[in-house]
Enzyme design. Structure first.
Site, PDB file in Angstrom:
ATOM      1  CB  SER A  39      -0.860   0.085   1.353  1.00 51.01           C
ATOM      2  OG  SER A  39      -1.930  -0.982   1.184  1.00 51.01           O
TER       3      SER A  39
ATOM      4  CB  ALA B 123     -14.581   3.129  -8.474  1.00 46.47           C
TER       5      ALA B 123
ATOM      6  CG  ASP C 298     -16.632   1.167   5.534  1.00 45.12           C
ATOM      7  OD1 ASP C 298     -16.582   2.150   4.656  1.00 45.12           O
ATOM      8  OD2 ASP C 298     -17.310   0.139   5.339  1.00 45.12           O
ATOM      9  CB  VAL C 299     -14.349   6.807   4.493  1.00 47.22           C
ATOM     10  CG1 VAL C 299     -13.125   6.988   5.258  1.00 47.22           C
ATOM     11  CG2 VAL C 299     -14.460   6.208   3.133  1.00 47.22           C
TER      12      VAL C 299
ATOM     13  CE  LYS D 254      -7.485   8.999  -6.836  1.00 44.72           C
ATOM     14  NZ  LYS D 254      -7.077   8.866  -5.506  1.00 44.72           N
TER      15      LYS D 254
ATOM     16  CB  THR E  28      -1.157  -1.061  -4.699  1.00 45.60           C
ATOM     17  OG1 THR E  28      -2.096  -0.412  -5.471  1.00 45.60           O
ATOM     18  CG2 THR E  28      -0.092  -0.051  -4.765  1.00 45.60           C
ATOM     19  CG  LEU E  29      -5.672  -5.213  -2.580  1.00 44.87           C
ATOM     20  CD1 LEU E  29      -5.328  -6.591  -2.878  1.00 44.87           C
ATOM     21  CD2 LEU E  29      -6.033  -5.103  -0.982  1.00 44.87           C
TER      22      LEU E  29
ATOM     23  CE1 TYR F 122      -7.633   5.676 -11.462  1.00 43.88           C
ATOM     24  CE2 TYR F 122      -8.258   8.014 -11.613  1.00 43.88           C
ATOM     25  CZ  TYR F 122      -7.582   6.887 -10.993  1.00 43.88           C
ATOM     26  OH  TYR F 122      -7.246   7.131  -9.589  1.00 43.88           O
TER      27      TYR F 122
ATOM     28  CB  ILE G  76      -9.344   6.148   1.292  1.00 49.62           C
ATOM     29  CG1 ILE G  76      -8.517   5.653   2.868  1.00 49.62           C
ATOM     30  CG2 ILE G  76     -10.511   5.576   0.954  1.00 49.62           C
ATOM     31  CD1 ILE G  76      -9.707   6.197   3.888  1.00 49.62           C
TER      32      ILE G  76
HETATM   33  P1  NAD Z   1      -4.468   0.116  -1.524  1.00 46.69           P
HETATM   34  O1  NAD Z   1      -5.383  -0.965  -2.090  1.00 46.69           O
HETATM   35  O2  NAD Z   1      -3.133  -0.598  -1.024  1.00 46.69           O
HETATM   36  O3  NAD Z   1      -4.986   1.108  -0.902  1.00 46.69           O
HETATM   37  C1  NAD Z   1      -6.262   1.420  -1.056  1.00 46.69           C
HETATM   38  C2  NAD Z   1      -6.846   1.777   0.204  1.00 46.69           C
HETATM   39  O4  NAD Z   1      -8.434   2.068   0.391  1.00 46.69           O
HETATM   40  C3  NAD Z   1      -7.264   0.268   0.922  1.00 46.69           C
HETATM   41  O5  NAD Z   1      -6.484   0.233   2.208  1.00 46.69           O
HETATM   42  C4  NAD Z   1      -8.540  -0.006   1.269  1.00 46.69           C
HETATM   43  O6  NAD Z   1      -9.075  -0.438   2.323  1.00 46.69           O
HETATM   44  C5  NAD Z   1      -8.886   1.626   1.461  1.00 46.69           C
HETATM   45  N1  NAD Z   1     -10.436   1.584   1.251  1.00 46.69           N
HETATM   46  C6  NAD Z   1     -11.486   1.432   0.125  1.00 46.69           C
HETATM   47  N2  NAD Z   1     -12.460   1.658   0.493  1.00 46.69           N
HETATM   48  C7  NAD Z   1     -12.472   2.120   1.840  1.00 46.69           C
HETATM   49  C8  NAD Z   1     -13.455   2.562   2.643  1.00 46.69           C
HETATM   50  N3  NAD Z   1     -14.932   2.417   2.418  1.00 46.69           N
HETATM   51  N4  NAD Z   1     -13.227   3.151   3.804  1.00 46.69           N
HETATM   52  C9  NAD Z   1     -11.767   3.060   4.063  1.00 46.69           C
HETATM   53  N5  NAD Z   1     -10.801   2.628   3.411  1.00 46.69           N
HETATM   54  C10 NAD Z   1     -11.228   2.120   2.121  1.00 46.69           C
HETATM   55  O7  NAD Z   1      -3.889   0.791  -3.231  1.00 46.69           O
HETATM   56  P2  NAD Z   1      -3.201   2.050  -3.404  1.00 46.69           P
HETATM   57  O8  NAD Z   1      -2.569   1.942  -4.856  1.00 46.69           O
HETATM   58  O9  NAD Z   1      -2.010   2.092  -2.426  1.00 46.69           O
HETATM   59  O10 NAD Z   1      -4.057   3.449  -3.232  1.00 46.69           O
HETATM   60  C11 NAD Z   1      -3.769   4.462  -2.140  1.00 46.69           C
HETATM   61  C12 NAD Z   1      -4.256   5.724  -2.850  1.00 46.69           C
HETATM   62  O11 NAD Z   1      -3.264   5.830  -3.668  1.00 46.69           O
HETATM   63  C13 NAD Z   1      -5.764   5.737  -3.562  1.00 46.69           C
HETATM   64  O12 NAD Z   1      -5.966   6.978  -3.165  1.00 46.69           O
HETATM   65  C14 NAD Z   1      -5.150   5.459  -4.850  1.00 46.69           C
HETATM   66  O13 NAD Z   1      -6.093   6.210  -5.938  1.00 46.69           O
HETATM   67  C15 NAD Z   1      -3.858   6.337  -4.797  1.00 46.69           C
HETATM   68  N6  NAD Z   1      -2.898   6.183  -6.171  1.00 46.69           N
HETATM   69  C16 NAD Z   1      -2.716   4.828  -6.394  1.00 46.69           C
HETATM   70  C17 NAD Z   1      -1.707   4.878  -7.471  1.00 46.69           C
HETATM   71  C18 NAD Z   1      -1.338   3.199  -7.938  1.00 46.69           C
HETATM   72  O14 NAD Z   1      -0.993   3.125  -9.204  1.00 46.69           O
HETATM   73  N7  NAD Z   1      -1.316   2.576  -7.165  1.00 46.69           N
HETATM   74  C19 NAD Z   1      -1.331   6.013  -8.311  1.00 46.69           C
HETATM   75  C20 NAD Z   1      -1.832   7.081  -7.978  1.00 46.69           C
HETATM   76  C21 NAD Z   1      -2.615   7.271  -6.749  1.00 46.69           C
HETATM   77  O1  0WE Z   2      -6.463   5.040  -8.386  1.00 43.17           O
HETATM   78  C1  0WE Z   2      -6.138   4.053  -8.322  1.00 43.17           C
HETATM   79  C2  0WE Z   2      -6.762   2.842  -7.919  1.00 43.17           C
HETATM   80  C3  0WE Z   2      -8.242   2.868  -7.861  1.00 43.17           C
HETATM   81  C4  0WE Z   2      -9.170   1.856  -7.721  1.00 43.17           C
HETATM   82  C5  0WE Z   2      -9.008   0.493  -8.098  1.00 43.17           C
HETATM   83  C6  0WE Z   2      -9.867  -0.410  -8.044  1.00 43.17           C
HETATM   84  C7  0WE Z   2      -9.654  -1.975  -8.686  1.00 43.17           C
HETATM   85  C8  0WE Z   2     -10.298  -3.075  -7.857  1.00 43.17           C
HETATM   86  C9  0WE Z   2     -10.317   2.012  -7.116  1.00 43.17           C
HETATM   87  N1  0WE Z   2     -11.410   1.099  -7.095  1.00 43.17           N
HETATM   88  C10 0WE Z   2     -10.998  -0.177  -7.358  1.00 43.17           C
HETATM   89  N2  0WE Z   2     -11.975  -1.183  -7.486  1.00 43.17           N
HETATM   90  C11 0WE Z   2     -11.826  -2.536  -7.477  1.00 43.17           C
HETATM   91  O2  0WE Z   2     -12.638  -3.315  -7.290  1.00 43.17           O
HETATM   92  N3  0WE Z   2      -4.794   3.924  -9.367  1.00 43.17           N
HETATM   93  C12 0WE Z   2      -4.278   5.326  -9.719  1.00 43.17           C
HETATM   94  C13 0WE Z   2      -4.727   2.820  -9.945  1.00 43.17           C
HETATM   95  C14 0WE Z   2      -5.096   2.489 -11.465  1.00 43.17           C
HETATM   96  O3  0WE Z   2      -6.408   2.101 -11.361  1.00 43.17           O
HETATM   97  C15 0WE Z   2      -6.661   2.212 -12.888  1.00 43.17           C
HETATM   98  C16 0WE Z   2      -5.727   2.492 -13.516  1.00 43.17           C
HETATM   99  C17 0WE Z   2      -4.680   2.994 -12.603  1.00 43.17           C
HETATM  100  C18 0WE Z   2      -3.207   3.532 -13.004  1.00 43.17           C
HETATM  101  C19 0WE Z   2      -8.172   1.923 -13.462  1.00 43.17           C
HETATM  102  C20 0WE Z   2      -8.002   1.891 -14.648  1.00 43.17           C
HETATM  103  C21 0WE Z   2      -6.970   2.573 -15.668  1.00 43.17           C
HETATM  104  C22 0WE Z   2      -5.757   2.765 -15.186  1.00 43.17           C
END
Ligand code: NAD
Ligand code: 0WE
Length: 256
Positions: free
Chosen positions: A20, A96, A65-66, A164, A195-196, A157, A93
């Protein structure tokens, strides 16, 4: 690492596992001496996040849980008891429904639209409002995580891009509201990291390959680089910066 955040306290929302971005932020902040609380969603994540918190001195792991505001209230009640005051909030957090992250954006359902905004955008404001009383008079900071899809079209996306955009605008309005109280609010726009959340995205490997080929640095970023940017934005070196979105994306955002 200089312990520039010794004696400070913070909370990092959104730790799921060791990949994460929230965990990377927590490690950078704790490395600089900050005492932390980590939040996780659901008891399934509880075991992992309690183990991760165990790696940081004095850290707490709290459920949140928000979409259930009473759980946010409970988090801040615990922080008041355990920490007294709060210097930093990290919001990492997003959610979608999977079916909204593929195909045409115009198919987005009203329910899916609302859920994405509730979890990924509104939650920052819901958290900020509750954090405020604990942050009074402490030159506090808030940091959230966003993605270039909030500014430009990234295929699939979809609704997350709209959420966002709302999140980044919320950063500006919160910075305006909280600046007079000495509280700064900024976003990190991170490049793609496995990430997850991102592993649930079809075609994610192609996105990583594209960045490695076209970003000025010709590589992808690491979670540690996001953590260190978070340390910068949370710490005193960024004291003149608020309301901004900073890119940690190997320079990809400058490309036409
Ligand atoms: P992650 O899955 O590790 O983290 C997402 C978190 O959101 C999880 O801990 C999940 O439990 C939490 N979450 C979802 N629904 C929730 C709810 N109802 N209440 C509380 N928590 C909730 O994945 P990540 O990639 O580390 O995502 C963290 C942030 O980084 C997100 O805002 C994501 O959009 C942003 N982000 C990710 C990437 C990427 O490529 N991984 C790039 C840019 C931005
Ligand atoms: O913000 C994110 C991840 C957001 C995300 C991802 C999931 C996958 C599983 C939110 N909700 C869910 N729900 C699920 O059920 N990123 C920036 C990573 C990301 O997500 C994408 C991307 C990239 C980059 C989705 C589509 C296209 C590109």
């Amino acid at each position: 690492m200089e312990r520039i955040l010794e004696g400070k306290t913070g909370i990092v929302f959104g730790v799921a596992n060791k990949r994460s971005l929230a965990w990377a932020c927590a490690q950078s902040l704790a490395g600089a001496g900050m005492r932390l609380a980590l939040t996780y969603m659901g008891e399934r994540m509880g075991k992992t996040v309690k183990e991760l918190a165990g790696e940081l001195p004095g850290a707490l792991a709290l459920p949140c849980d928000v979409t259930r505001p009473e759980t946010i209230d409970e988090v801040f009640a615990t922080l008041r008891e355990e920490f007294g005051g709060l210097d930093t909030v990290v919001h990492a957090i997003a959610f979608a429904k999977r079916e909204e992250l593929e195909g045409d954006f115009y198919h987005t359902s009203k329910e899916g639209y609302m859920l994405a905004h509730e979890v990924s955008a509104y939650s920052l404001t819901a958290i900020a409002r509750r954090a405020l009383p604990l942050m009074e008079g402490r030159q506090g900071t808030m940091v959230t995580l966003t993605y270039i899809g909030g500014l430009r079209v990234v295929p699939n996306y979809n609704i997350m891009g709209i959420a966002k955009a709302a999140l980044e605008a919320s950063v500006r309005y919160l910075a305006h509201d909280l600046g007079p109280r000495g509280i700064r609010v900024n976003a990190i726009s991170a490049g793609p990291v496995r990430t997850l959340a991102s592993s649930g995205v079809s075609g994610f490997t192609r996105i990583l390959d594209h960045i490695a080929e076209h970003a000025p640095l010709r590589r992808n970023i690491t979670a540690e680089e996001v953590g260190d940017a978070c340390l910068f934005l949370a710490g005193p070196h960024s004291r003149g910066i608020t309301g901004s979105t900073r890119y940690v994306d190997a320079g990809y955002n400058i490309m036409g």
